[in-house]
Motif scaffolding. Structure first.
Motif: not given
Length: 148
Positions: A87-115
């Motif tokens: 995501f960062k390579a594509r967007e240039g940042h790590c501010l992933v929206p809460r419900f963002h999916m990346l190739g079927g992976y719930k990245l936004g949920q994973w990021v929220a859990e880390q926070r």
């Protein structure tokens, strides 16, 4: 041979049966992440993880050869981190929206859990996240950006 011994089989045979079942599962599903509902195989997999230090190098090698996951929590974390770096390579940042999916992976949920778990994230994981510019508090980040 006692009736109990005959019923249970030899430990080597039991291991081979479990390994064969895991190989069959992987052929069918494409991975070795056995869900709990497959309780007999899941128990066998859990037992291999628990007894990892006692397993022979030959058995470990056979398990590794089919993609056995020794630590499912670490495996899941690595999957999330890999998605975040993509995501960062594509967007240039790590501010992933809460419900963002990346190739079927719930990245936004994973990021929220880390926070959410910032205080309990392992130092190793925290260091890796910080190294790619992870934003622990997006609200504070936005405020600081606006203030600057």
């Amino acid at each position: 041979m006692s009736a109990t011994r005959k019923r249970l089989g030899r430990p080597k045979d039991n291991w081979e049966r479990g390994f064969a079942a895991l190989k069959k599962f992987k052929a069918r599903k494409g991975h070795c992440r056995v869900p709990e509902e497959n309780s007999k195989l899941e128990r066998w997999v859990r037992d291999q993880r628990f007894r990892a230090d006692a397993l022979s190098p030959k058995r470990k090698k056979r398990l590794n050869a089919i993609g056995f996951i020794w630590d499912p929590h670490e495996h899941a974390w690595e999957k999330g981190f890999a998605a975040l770096t993509k995501f960062k390579a594509r967007e240039g940042h790590c501010l992933v929206p809460r419900f963002h999916m990346l190739g079927g992976y719930k990245l936004g949920q994973w990021v929220a859990e880390q926070r959410h778990r910032e205080d309990t994230v392992s130092p190793k994981h925290k260091k890796r996240l910080n190294s790619i510019g992870f934003i622990w508090d997006p609200h504070e980040h936005a405020w600081e950006k606006g203030f600057a």
